[in-house]
Design an enzyme around this catalytic site. Sequence first.
Site, PDB file in Angstrom:
ATOM      1  NE  ARG A  45      -4.055  -1.773   2.298  1.00 41.47           N
ATOM      2  CZ  ARG A  45      -5.249  -1.614   2.844  1.00 41.47           C
ATOM      3  NH1 ARG A  45      -5.566  -0.465   3.407  1.00 41.47           N
ATOM      4  NH2 ARG A  45      -6.131  -2.596   2.848  1.00 41.47           N
ATOM      5  CG  ASP A 102       6.030  -7.469   4.969  1.00 42.15           C
ATOM      6  OD1 ASP A 102       6.748  -8.424   5.307  1.00 42.15           O
ATOM      7  OD2 ASP A 102       5.112  -7.044   5.670  1.00 42.15           O
ATOM      8  NE  ARG A 127      -2.488  -6.479  12.231  1.00 40.85           N
ATOM      9  CZ  ARG A 127      -2.682  -7.723  11.798  1.00 40.85           C
ATOM     10  NH1 ARG A 127      -3.888  -8.129  11.434  1.00 40.85           N
ATOM     11  NH2 ARG A 127      -1.690  -8.580  11.741  1.00 40.85           N
ATOM     12  NE  ARG A 171      -5.626  -9.960   7.351  1.00 41.97           N
ATOM     13  CZ  ARG A 171      -4.459 -10.473   7.738  1.00 41.97           C
ATOM     14  NH1 ARG A 171      -4.405 -11.671   8.271  1.00 41.97           N
ATOM     15  NH2 ARG A 171      -3.353  -9.784   7.603  1.00 41.97           N
ATOM     16  CG  LEU A 212       6.580  -1.791  15.705  1.00 42.90           C
ATOM     17  CD1 LEU A 212       6.339  -0.788  14.596  1.00 42.90           C
ATOM     18  CD2 LEU A 212       8.063  -1.862  16.051  1.00 42.90           C
ATOM     19  CG  ASP A 267      40.853 -26.833  -9.388  1.00 43.81           C
ATOM     20  OD1 ASP A 267      41.427 -27.821  -8.893  1.00 43.81           O
ATOM     21  OD2 ASP A 267      39.660 -26.549  -9.162  1.00 43.81           O
ATOM     22  CG  ASP A 290      37.167 -32.456  -9.198  1.00 43.44           C
ATOM     23  OD1 ASP A 290      36.301 -33.107  -9.792  1.00 43.44           O
ATOM     24  OD2 ASP A 290      38.243 -32.945  -8.782  1.00 43.44           O
ATOM     25  CG  ASP A 321      36.374 -24.618  -8.118  1.00 44.88           C
ATOM     26  OD1 ASP A 321      35.427 -24.999  -7.398  1.00 44.88           O
ATOM     27  OD2 ASP A 321      37.377 -25.328  -8.333  1.00 44.88           O
TER      28      ASP A 321
END
Length: 725
Positions: free
Chosen positions: A12, A143, A275, A313, A378, A500, A502, A679
Amino acid sequence: MKRKKLFIVSNRLPVKAKEISEGHFEFERSEGGLATGLNSLQTSYEQHWIGWPGVCLKRKADERKIKEELEQFNYHPVFLSATQYNNYYEGYSNSTIWPLCHYFYEFSKYRRGFWQAYQDVNRLFCKEVLKHIDDDSMIWVQDYQLMLLPGMLRDGKASLKIGYFHHIPFPSYELFRVLPERRNLLRGLLGADFIAFHTHDYMRHFISAVERTLHLEFKLNEVMVDGRAVHVDALPMGINYELYHEAPKKRPVKDAIKRMKSQFGKHKIILSVDRLDYSKGILHRLVGFETFLEKHPEYQNKVTLAMIIVPSRDKVSSYAEMKRRIDERIGAINGKYAGIGWTPVCYYYHAFPFEDLVAMYKLADVALVTPLRDGMNLVAKEYVATKDNDLGVLILSEMAGASSELSDAIQINPNDTDQISMAICEALEMPEEEQKERLQNMQDIVGKQSVKKWAGDFVDAWKEVIERNETLMKKYISKRVFSDIKQKYNASKHRLIMLDYDGTLAAFRRDPEKASPTTEVKNMLRKLCDDERNTVVINSGRDHRTLDKWLGDLPLSFAAEHGAFYKENGEWHENVEPQAWDERLMSILREFEDKTPNSRLEVKATAVAWHYRKVDNWIGMFRAQQLMHALIPICSQNNLQIMRGNKIVEVKPAEYSKGSEVQRILNQRSYDFILAIGDDVTDEDMFRALPEEAVTIKVGYACDDARYNLLGQKDVLPFLNNLLS
């Protein structure tokens, strides 16, 4: 000079549009910690906000009106249909993700339409963001409603600067793995450069989920994704401390305090503010308060629980049912214990104006904050902030994110109603000096860790990550850099090429024995060897017999087992005698092989290695740390080195390494061009031993010891083939 832009992207906008008559709208500011904190952020950036304007419209003309009105404040609305909003927000966000993240798995609903709408709305947000940004913009996504957005933005423009903050709990891997879309969500989040959570627990759960779901490996709090470093951290969100601390001195609050004092009289006040949500533990709290009244009749007619519940809700059936049960429980308590002039539970089913809420905080003798699970909470911090040389006790759920900071609260398990009862009694009987000391300690924390500081700390940490990635980008081999390397290669007469095996020439396999060289690799190596100016060395941790079996038909030199063996002019030599391994050491290694399914022990002539490539990521790393800790005393006594490589823990004599083999080779002759590619951590010994002008290339995770970087093993052969072309 044009100002750089910071785009805050949330579900929002900080303002909400409200239709007062057909085609006419008014706007009211959204209250909440997020809007307050981000609006108080001090930055040189020009702030913009992208989000839903709080209303679903049917007429395009209305959308244009709202857009024109909001964009003068740098607010950019994303318009959603009622169906989209319900399926994305009430659906996937709040009926699937929310309950799962709050450990109410049984409440999670899975609908194909929910997930589809969630994807569609995240794409709409992505489209809106991409319309407004430029190359210097920073994009801060907020979020769980927008977990896919960072990845979508990264796909739209790879160079973007993206941050993400998760404001609710992140659940443990065992719970998160239940989500069918878990890989999509994690990939979406990893589109950000910097990801932050309220607590270290949530951060740890996220890292575990990434490692075990996507099989990526973190180094502390950093993971490499497509050549970018993604950092993860914990940054607890605060409040506007000064706003709450100074508010009781204002006339409107003083008037509200006076009014409420007359309402509650001499009764002690226990305050709870929530809430309407099943995660808040409201019913447990009521049972705990009822238990307190039953076990401590001396407090009857002396203590009132003032319960503020903000509607949320309540049209959803599960929430409506919860409200019905809350109403019934409050009615039962009041019916059983109420007397003339005393109501045990004063119940307010509506939001309070700011002044009235602060007045309640100021008057409350005890704040009862007992969510069953909460990202931060909070309310606890607001209660602490309003006290100024006052008395008051905070009872706080250990399941709230705020509990990690507010250790001077009486912390309780919110599922234990007897413990809630005992905590209320302890709070009411706490000596005044102790109350003041605890409040002062918590105020020091809440005052310092304000929402303004939270926002500033996030942006500062994010900028550091951006700078780190810009440094990494400079190590990647661009066309210009490659052209320079190729020019030096072509002009040289005596070249040393050290590779190298692997993870460099060959991709990692779950079974290391199946990582034999491809025809393409052998053809490329043959071309390198055919040039008489080249000395080609395979510098590997592999045992010498395997390397000889796979590549012995080529005129290569080898440094095997980290330099313990080397092959020159077709003949193998030993740098050290084969080891007779201490039985205590072997016993520990065999024990870890036995208790870690799918791990494997490899005994070489001069080294012994414990492989965990097939093991679950989390348990593999955990066992590796345990193993290294167990091996330290024995290895110290026997002058052995413990090396942790890519899914391997290896023990070998300390006097040789890939670096020592480099020194031996360089002592034999001089070279006018040196190229080294590897690597692993062990390859960094090789890079450090080479002269500064050498072309050293780390594959995958960039390091300070290599001048350049290739994103992955798949890029090695194209690089070498282009060098030869």
